[in-house]
Design a protein around this motif. Structure first.
Motif, PDB file in Angstrom:
ATOM      1  N   UNK A  57       0.865  -1.186   0.000  1.00 23.71           N
ATOM      2  CA  UNK A  57       0.000   0.000   0.000  1.00 23.71           C
ATOM      3  C   UNK A  57       0.902   1.238   0.000  1.00 23.71           C
ATOM      4  N   UNK A  58       1.201   1.817  -1.182  1.00 22.41           N
ATOM      5  CA  UNK A  58       2.116   2.965  -1.248  1.00 22.41           C
ATOM      6  C   UNK A  58       1.500   4.232  -0.655  1.00 22.41           C
ATOM      7  N   UNK A  59       2.362   5.176  -0.282  1.00 23.08           N
ATOM      8  CA  UNK A  59       1.904   6.400   0.369  1.00 23.08           C
ATOM      9  C   UNK A  59       0.956   7.211  -0.507  1.00 23.08           C
ATOM     10  N   UNK A  60       1.117   7.133  -1.825  1.00 20.44           N
ATOM     11  CA  UNK A  60       0.250   7.937  -2.691  1.00 20.44           C
ATOM     12  C   UNK A  60      -1.154   7.341  -2.860  1.00 20.44           C
ATOM     13  N   UNK A  61      -1.425   6.239  -2.169  1.00 21.97           N
ATOM     14  CA  UNK A  61      -2.750   5.624  -2.264  1.00 21.97           C
ATOM     15  C   UNK A  61      -3.685   6.067  -1.136  1.00 21.97           C
ATOM     16  N   UNK A  62      -3.187   6.909  -0.237  1.00 25.28           N
ATOM     17  CA  UNK A  62      -4.034   7.442   0.836  1.00 25.28           C
ATOM     18  C   UNK A  62      -3.592   8.866   1.149  1.00 25.28           C
ATOM     19  N   UNK A  63      -4.496   9.618   1.782  1.00 27.37           N
ATOM     20  CA  UNK A  63      -4.163  11.002   2.137  1.00 27.37           C
ATOM     21  C   UNK A  63      -4.524  11.246   3.592  1.00 27.37           C
ATOM     22  N   UNK A  64      -3.531  11.679   4.357  1.00 25.55           N
ATOM     23  CA  UNK A  64      -3.761  12.022   5.756  1.00 25.55           C
ATOM     24  C   UNK A  64      -3.639  10.839   6.698  1.00 25.55           C
ATOM     25  N   UNK A  65      -3.467  11.164   7.977  1.00 26.19           N
ATOM     26  CA  UNK A  65      -3.255  10.128   8.990  1.00 26.19           C
ATOM     27  C   UNK A  65      -4.485   9.250   9.199  1.00 26.19           C
ATOM     28  N   UNK A  66      -5.682   9.843   9.117  1.00 26.24           N
ATOM     29  CA  UNK A  66      -6.889   9.054   9.365  1.00 26.24           C
ATOM     30  C   UNK A  66      -6.997   7.891   8.395  1.00 26.24           C
ATOM     31  N   UNK A  67      -6.789   8.177   7.099  1.00 28.07           N
ATOM     32  CA  UNK A  67      -6.842   7.107   6.091  1.00 28.07           C
ATOM     33  C   UNK A  67      -5.724   6.097   6.321  1.00 28.07           C
ATOM     34  N   UNK A  68      -4.551   6.610   6.673  1.00 21.39           N
ATOM     35  CA  UNK A  68      -3.412   5.730   6.900  1.00 21.39           C
ATOM     36  C   UNK A  68      -3.699   4.752   8.034  1.00 21.39           C
ATOM     37  N   UNK A  69      -4.239   5.269   9.142  1.00 20.28           N
ATOM     38  CA  UNK A  69      -4.500   4.393  10.281  1.00 20.28           C
ATOM     39  C   UNK A  69      -5.685   3.461  10.021  1.00 20.28           C
ATOM     40  N   UNK A  70      -6.629   3.890   9.198  1.00 20.24           N
ATOM     41  CA  UNK A  70      -7.703   2.975   8.782  1.00 20.24           C
ATOM     42  C   UNK A  70      -7.121   1.790   8.015  1.00 20.24           C
ATOM     43  N   UNK A  71      -6.194   2.093   7.114  1.00 25.25           N
ATOM     44  CA  UNK A  71      -5.591   1.038   6.294  1.00 25.25           C
ATOM     45  C   UNK A  71      -4.732   0.090   7.119  1.00 25.25           C
ATOM     46  N   UNK A  72      -3.979   0.643   8.074  1.00 25.72           N
ATOM     47  CA  UNK A  72      -3.123  -0.239   8.881  1.00 25.72           C
ATOM     48  C   UNK A  72      -3.981  -1.087   9.818  1.00 25.72           C
ATOM     49  N   UNK A  73      -5.134  -0.548  10.248  1.00 29.63           N
ATOM     50  CA  UNK A  73      -6.032  -1.378  11.067  1.00 29.63           C
ATOM     51  C   UNK A  73      -6.629  -2.505  10.230  1.00 29.63           C
ATOM     52  N   UNK A  74      -6.916  -2.220   8.971  1.00 30.10           N
ATOM     53  CA  UNK A  74      -7.396  -3.283   8.078  1.00 30.10           C
ATOM     54  C   UNK A  74      -6.337  -4.376   7.933  1.00 30.10           C
ATOM     55  N   UNK A  75      -5.083  -3.962   7.813  1.00 30.67           N
ATOM     56  CA  UNK A  75      -3.992  -4.925   7.697  1.00 30.67           C
ATOM     57  C   UNK A  75      -3.901  -5.787   8.962  1.00 30.67           C
ATOM     58  N   UNK A  76      -3.938  -5.123  10.123  1.00 32.99           N
ATOM     59  CA  UNK A  76      -3.826  -5.865  11.381  1.00 32.99           C
ATOM     60  C   UNK A  76      -5.039  -6.766  11.608  1.00 32.99           C
ATOM     61  N   UNK A  77      -6.214  -6.268  11.216  1.00 28.82           N
ATOM     62  CA  UNK A  77      -7.421  -7.085  11.340  1.00 28.82           C
ATOM     63  C   UNK A  77      -7.304  -8.341  10.494  1.00 28.82           C
ATOM     64  N   UNK A  78      -6.768  -8.190   9.287  1.00 27.28           N
ATOM     65  CA  UNK A  78      -6.597  -9.343   8.392  1.00 27.28           C
ATOM     66  C   UNK A  78      -5.639 -10.364   9.008  1.00 27.28           C
ATOM     67  N   UNK A  79      -4.581  -9.872   9.642  1.00 27.97           N
ATOM     68  CA  UNK A  79      -3.621 -10.774  10.297  1.00 27.97           C
ATOM     69  C   UNK A  79      -4.275 -11.480  11.482  1.00 27.97           C
ATOM     70  N   UNK A  80      -4.906 -10.687  12.370  1.00 32.73           N
ATOM     71  CA  UNK A  80      -5.436 -11.231  13.618  1.00 32.73           C
ATOM     72  C   UNK A  80      -6.586 -12.207  13.387  1.00 32.73           C
ATOM     73  N   UNK A  81      -7.388 -11.960  12.350  1.00 35.57           N
ATOM     74  CA  UNK A  81      -8.535 -12.845  12.088  1.00 35.57           C
ATOM     75  C   UNK A  81      -8.179 -14.040  11.216  1.00 35.57           C
TER      76      UNK A  81
END
Length: 296
Positions: free
Chosen positions: A35-59
């Motif tokens: 997920x490159x930096x130019x695919x999201x804008x701002x911290x909110x989107x970034x943290x949404x995406x990283x939570x999706x990543x962690x959710x995918x790992x944990x589940x």
């Protein structure tokens, strides 16, 4: 404190997953995940995406309590939900013990080390950690050179804060990382071991800590710490080693188990199918588990 979780961490077979990339390291973690930096804008989107990543790992079915004892979370992850439950509760339901990263990053290098930045809101964070059913915490410093006064200061800071964490009925993971690229890594580790031992010997019988240390150059350098009665468990960070290299080094150290981050997630990608993702994660989990429980 949850006594069954304490027993699992102290005596269980497996390793601890580090899923605690914070603001500064999140863009890199996402980029490595595809997920490159130019695919999201701002911290909110970034943290949404990283939570999706962690959710995918944990589940993932590969993320299981048969091989994984605990997981270290970033503060925002603690405050978010997975499948309708706060992350720590979801992990506990899977039989995995939740930890929380509490440090606020590193200060500038001085005396060959990087201390932690001040943790201004620590008491409030620990209160919320208890509310969210967190078992323990983690905080990181870095040692670059065998500077005795610098290393002494690192260990003093870690244990001073660690005692505040113990007073909040949580188990601190004390993490004075030694830079794997240090020209005098082995000497750093010898000084660090001796400084940690002094502080462990000063703890009372009801004060217990965990340690997270760089895999030592000389195997079993930390055996005395692993066997200390005030140490719940000693875990190792991958520190920039590849997974294969980290696993091979880990196998040489009796009683040392993994707490890997990059080495755990290195082969995962946002564009993988669920089958590919789960297969890649299972391979990582299997090899890290093997290195944690089967020694040379």
């Amino acid at each position: 404190m949850n006594n069954s979780q304490f027993d699992k961490i102290k005596n269980g077979k497996g390793f601890i997953a580090a899923l605690d990339q914070s603001g500064g390291s999140t863009p890199k973690a996402l980029a490595e995940y595809g997920v490159p930096e130019d695919s999201y804008s701002g911290e909110d989107e970034m943290f949404d995406l990283v939570h999706q990543m962690r959710t995918r790992i944990i589940t993932s079915p590969a993320f299981n309590s048969d091989q994984i004892l605990g997981a270290i979370l970033f503060e925002q992850t603690m405050d978010r939900e997975i499948e309708g439950k706060y992350t720590a509760d979801h992990l506990a339901d899977k039989g995995i013990v939740p930890f929380l990263k509490v440090d606020k990053g590193l200060a500038d290098k001085e005396n060959g080390v990087q201390l932690m930045k001040p943790i201004d809101n620590l008491d409030e964070t620990l209160r919320r950690a208890n509310e969210r059913n967190i078992f323990g915490t983690k905080m990181r410093s870095v040692i670059h050179e065998p500077n005795e006064s610098g290393i002494k200061e690192v260990v003093e800071q870690q244990f001073d804060i660690g005692k505040r964490i113990i007073a909040s009925d949580l188990v601190p993971i004390i993490e004075p990382e030694v830079n794997i690229h240090s020209e005098n890594k082995e000497k750093c580790e010898e000084i660090l071991r001796d400084e940690i031992l002094k502080h462990l010997n000063g703890l009372s019988e009801d004060e217990n800590v965990m340690l997270k240390l760089t895999i030592p150059t000389q195997p079993n350098t930390y055996k005395e710490l692993i066997d200390h009665p005030r140490v719940v468990r000693v875990v190792a960070l991958s520190g920039g080693y590849s997974r294969d290299e980290a696993n091979e080094k880990l196998k040489e150290n009796e009683g040392l188990i993994a707490s890997f981050s990059r080495a755990l997630a290195a082969d995962l990608n946002a564009n993988q199918s669920e089958e590919e993702f789960n297969r890649s994660l299972q391979k990582a989990v299997d090899t890290i588990y093997d290195a944690s429980v089967n020694k040379k």
